[in-house]
Enzyme design. Structure first.
Site, mmCIF file in Angstrom:
data_model
loop_
_atom_site.group_PDB
_atom_site.id
_atom_site.type_symbol
_atom_site.label_atom_id
_atom_site.label_comp_id
_atom_site.label_asym_id
_atom_site.label_seq_id
_atom_site.Cartn_x
_atom_site.Cartn_y
_atom_site.Cartn_z
ATOM 1 N N LYS A 28 0.924 -1.154 -0.016
ATOM 2 C CA LYS A 28 -0.017 0.016 0.107
ATOM 3 C C LYS A 28 0.827 1.057 0.111
ATOM 4 C CE LYS A 28 -1.741 -2.000 3.638
ATOM 5 N NZ LYS A 28 -1.976 -3.516 3.207
ATOM 6 N N ASP A 47 -1.903 1.561 8.603
ATOM 7 C CA ASP A 47 -2.370 0.582 7.704
ATOM 8 C C ASP A 47 -3.850 0.807 7.162
ATOM 9 O OD1 ASP A 47 -1.769 -1.874 5.962
ATOM 10 O OD2 ASP A 47 -3.609 -2.786 6.949
ATOM 11 N N LYS A 88 -5.327 2.845 3.653
ATOM 12 C CA LYS A 88 -6.395 2.166 3.132
ATOM 13 C C LYS A 88 -7.500 3.260 2.607
ATOM 14 C CE LYS A 88 -5.621 -2.778 4.620
ATOM 15 N NZ LYS A 88 -6.252 -3.653 5.356
ATOM 16 N N GLY A 119 -5.684 -12.580 5.254
ATOM 17 C CA GLY A 119 -5.369 -13.767 5.117
ATOM 18 C C GLY A 119 -4.291 -14.239 3.877
#
Length: 815
Positions: free
Chosen positions: A579, A678, A682, A797
């Site tokens: 990112k 984080d 986003k 995941g």
């Protein structure tokens, strides 16, 4: 009668010559034959080198002569019974002695004329044909030898003499009308002038020798025996997927051979074309293979393009200026200059304005051509009517060839758009009125990419090859490779996408294989690879210059994110779950987007938000369709959602964070997730994709971590701090229970302001029942006013993140 020609590799040694003899003996049972042979493999090169060294007063030419002698004596000893070798060995040695005498003369004089060069080069075919003729007599008594120099007569243009067909045909028909041999062996390549001086027909001229014989005698067929299964749709050494062509017309074969199809010497076709004699190209080492049949009929099987060929080492010379407009004779003067310098023009194009004319010649002729042209037009150049000629070297001509291309619309557009999509710059274009050939001049470094791209488009059922360069093969990277391996066959059969992994790298090692890494054993290959080096990795990716190249970043590394610009500028696509780049300074984010468009290089980062969820793609589609996003509310961290869903009275905050790491839900540094940075990245990316300009500093980060936890510098100290401040986290949990709420780390944007932070979510809120590691996003737009657009699903995941990266790769393949 049939004429068979065997090339240098077919007669490279005794073992190969035995295969040739088997083919000849088998065919001689049915037909009378003329067998034309080349020099043993590499011998012509050795002769040329020996001549050059002798003329340069380098005595090592004698070593080369010794090597040539040994090569031929070894072959003869293996092919001829010992009892019959003596006189034959003496004959070979006499020929070698003659060769050495001529070379001694070059050494003493310190020069090598074109005439002497032709004589020296003729020894290769004289030696090979003698050995093969004598070997054939061991099994076929009714066979003989004929020196081609006695039949083929030429002018004195040494190096590439022009054949006098009138005299040659008379001599040939006269000889064979009285010759009763079942098989006649002849040397190829060599001839003589009318005054009996040795000449040659040009490198590759053995094919021409055979064609001259076939034409003179009205042979039923000309067979060219070589080391490949005929002519191919492209050079198989460059295009691995190239396919043999079963049948092709004379004109198509001529175009392909002219444009670098080395299997056939270009002048070969002319003598047999006039007589409509078919040419059959066969493989000496696979004689049962059908090869390529060349006749006056083309069978295209529905594809108007028969082959893609190229000529390397080209220079483009451009002559331009206002003094050429409307002035008759400019082109004539230009070509006269080149003709006087014996320079062959391979490519011509001229603008309709007559302001410029462009020609393609070999690199080796460029300097002579430049000087000659500038001298011829020196008056116009001095008067500024014409500019000094412009020379561009190290180029290549690629060509689409097909007899039926003229009957199909859009082939040129398809060719050029295919090249353009892979950033292959076209310097010049030429297409004849017959439309049998569409040629383009490109940079030589792009030839492999261009040929493979065009071949894929015109011959491979529109199968698109994607070449991946993967950096980062941890948990997510391993799953990504596993998914590619598992789905490779499905993608090729159903989506016509051929995914190849060309490079892999982790923090320690990197491994490249431009034929694709075997995914059954990629870990072993990587472990045995070279030391990881980011700069060298970039250099190798760009140097390979493969079509549809994609750099796949599966790291969270800022230095890796900083490399995207280099890749995009080289038309290498970028797929990333990292990112950092899209959440960096807004100017950098916009620049990467601009470079993606400018260089036609995809830049996809769907997994930046929501792992495998189609969140970014949805935003793009909303904006593209004219909708406007006013408000966003989201839980964007699967890691934090997992942590707060499992944090309760029975599980300490420390233990739950540990477990999230074990499950692969957090970054290697869990502080990235828990600090909120984080999530801030986003929501920033979603805001930017929604059309708003914002920097990461503009987002309010309401951290729930104590300052001491944030101040730690390694994971061990960080986890210790979670134990130290356990009461702090217990207090947050107690407040949530007291309010009958759940803890969710929420990102939101409204009225130009954004924030991320831990919130107490009541039971009636859509976020309340968000379980496990799921993400959820609510978009409030012009169209979604009363009820927001909702996207919900697993947001963390290794497997789901890998599937999101994989989906981006497939998106590129489907473009």
């Amino acid at each position: 009668m049939k004429v068979l020609k065997f090339g240098g590799t077919s007669v490279a040694n005794a073992k190969n010559i035995k295969l040739v003899l088997d083919i000849v003996l088998n065919k001689a049972k049915k037909d009378k034959l003329i067998v034309v042979v080349s020099a043993l493999s590499k011998v012509t090169d050795l002769l040329q080198l020996a001549a050059s060294k002798a003329a340069s007063n380098d005595e090592t030419y004698k070593d080369i002569v010794a090597e040539i002698e040994k090569k031929h004596l070894d072959a003869l000893k293996e092919l001829i019974p010992v009892s019959e070798q003596s006189s034959l060995l003496s004959h070979i040695k006499r020929i070698i002695n003659h060769l050495e005498t001529i070379l001694d003369g070059c050494f003493l004089l310190g020069e090598l004329s074109a005439r002497t060069s032709d004589t020296i080069l003729s020894f290769g075919e004289l030696l090979s044909s003698y050995i093969i003729a004598e070997s054939l007599k061991q099994n076929l008594k009714n066979s003989s030898y004929k020196d081609s120099r006695e039949l083929i007569k030429t002018n004195n243009n040494f190096g590439k003499a022009a054949v006098n067909f009138e005299v040659t045909n008379l001599l040939t028909t006269a000889f064979f009308s009285s010759n009763e041999s079942q098989v006649v062996v002849m040397p190829g390549f060599i001839a003589s002038s009318l005054d009996e001086i040795n000449t040659t027909l040009g490198r590759g001229g053995s094919d021409y020798t055979a064609a001259i014989m076939a034409g003179a005698l009205n042979a039923s067929e000309l067979e060219i025996w070589t080391d490949v299964n005929g002519m191919f749709t492209a050079n198989p050494k460059i295009v691995k997927q190239a396919q043999p062509i079963a049948a092709i017309s004379y004109q198509e074969a001529m175009e392909l051979s002219h444009f670098g199809a080395k299997v056939l010497y270009p002048p070969t076709i002319q003598p047999v074309l006039r007589k409509n004699i078919p040419i059959h190209i066969k493989n000496t080492f696979e004689p049962e293979n059908e090869g390529t049949f060349i006749s006056n009929v083309s069978t295209s099987n529905g594809n108007p393009v028969r082959g893609i060929s190229h000529i390397q080492h080209i220079s483009l010379i451009t002559l331009e200026g206002p003094g050429m407009i409307g002035v008759s004779g400019s082109s004539k003067r230009l070509f006269e200059v080149l003709s006087s310098e014996n320079i062959n023009v391979i490519f011509i194009t001229q603008a309709s304005s007559e302001h410029s004319i462009c020609i393609g010649i070999l690199n080796s002729d460029a300097e002579v051509a430049e000087n000659a042209i500038n001298k011829a037009f020196e008056i116009e150049i001095a008067q500024n009517k014409i500019d000094p000629c412009i020379v561009e070297k190290n180029l290549c001509i690629i060509a689409l060839v097909g007899e039926n291309m003229k009957n199909h619309q859009g082939l040129s557009g398809r060719m050029f758009s295919t090249l353009g999509k892979n950033n292959v710059n076209i310097r010049a274009i030429a297409q004849g009125a017959s439309e049998r050939n569409i040629s383009a001049v490109i940079n030589e470094r792009d030839v492999k990419k261009a040929l493979n791209t065009l071949h894929e488009n015109f011959f491979e059922e529109n199968t698109k090859q994607l070449n991946l360069f993967v950096m980062g093969v941890g948990n997510v990277g391993e799953k990504f490779i596993e998914q590619i391996h598992q789905q490779k066959k499905f993608l090729k059969e159903n989506l016509k996408i051929n995914v190849r992994v060309i490079a892999l790298s982790n923090s320690r090692k990197m491994h490249f294989d431009d034929d694709a890494i075997d995914l059954d054993s990629w870990q072993i290959a990587l472990d045995n690879g070279e030391t990881a080096n980011r700069e060298l990795f970039i250099e190798k990716v760009i140097g390979l210059n493969l079509r549809n190249s994609i750099f796949v970043d599966i790291t969270a590394n800022a230095d890796v994110a900083a490399t995207y610009e280099h890749f995009l500028k080289q038309s290498v696509g970028v797929v990333t779950c990292n990112k950092i780049a899209c959440a960096s300074a807004y100017d950098n984010y916009k620049n990467l987007k601009k470079l993606s468009r400018q260089y036609n290089a995809p830049f996809l980062f769907e997994t930046n938000v929501g792992a495998g969820l189609p969140i970014i793609d949805t935003v793009k589609n909303l904006i593209a369709s004219g909708d406007n996003v006013h408000k966003i509310q989201a839980v964007l961290s699967g890691s934090l959602n997992f942590i707060f869903n499992n944090f309760d009275k029975d599980n300490s905050f420390h233990d739950v964070v540990k477990e999230a790491g074990v499950q692969g839900f957090t970054e290697p540094d869990p502080k990235i997730d828990l600090s909120g940075i984080d999530v801030a990245r986003k929501i920033l990316i979603l805001i930017r994709e929604s059309g708003y300009q914002m920097e990461i500093e503009d987002i309010e980060n309401q951290s729930f971590l104590p300052a001491a936890c944030m101040a730690t510098t390694n994971n061990e100290d960080f986890f210790k701090s979670l134990i130290t401040y356990n009461s702090h986290f217990e207090g947050i949990l107690a407040e949530a229970i007291q309010k009958d709420s759940r803890l969710k780390f929420v990102a939101q944007f409204e009225n130009g302001k954004a924030s991320v932070g831990l919130q107490f979510i009541p039971k009636d809120h859509p976020f309340y029942n968000l379980e496990g590691k799921d993400n959820i996003v609510l978009f409030f737009t012009d169209r979604y006013v009363d009820q927001p657009l909702l996207i919900k699903g697993a947001g963390a995941g290794a497997a789901v993140t890998a599937s999101g990266i994989f989906a981006d790769v497939i998106r590129i393949g489907n473009v």
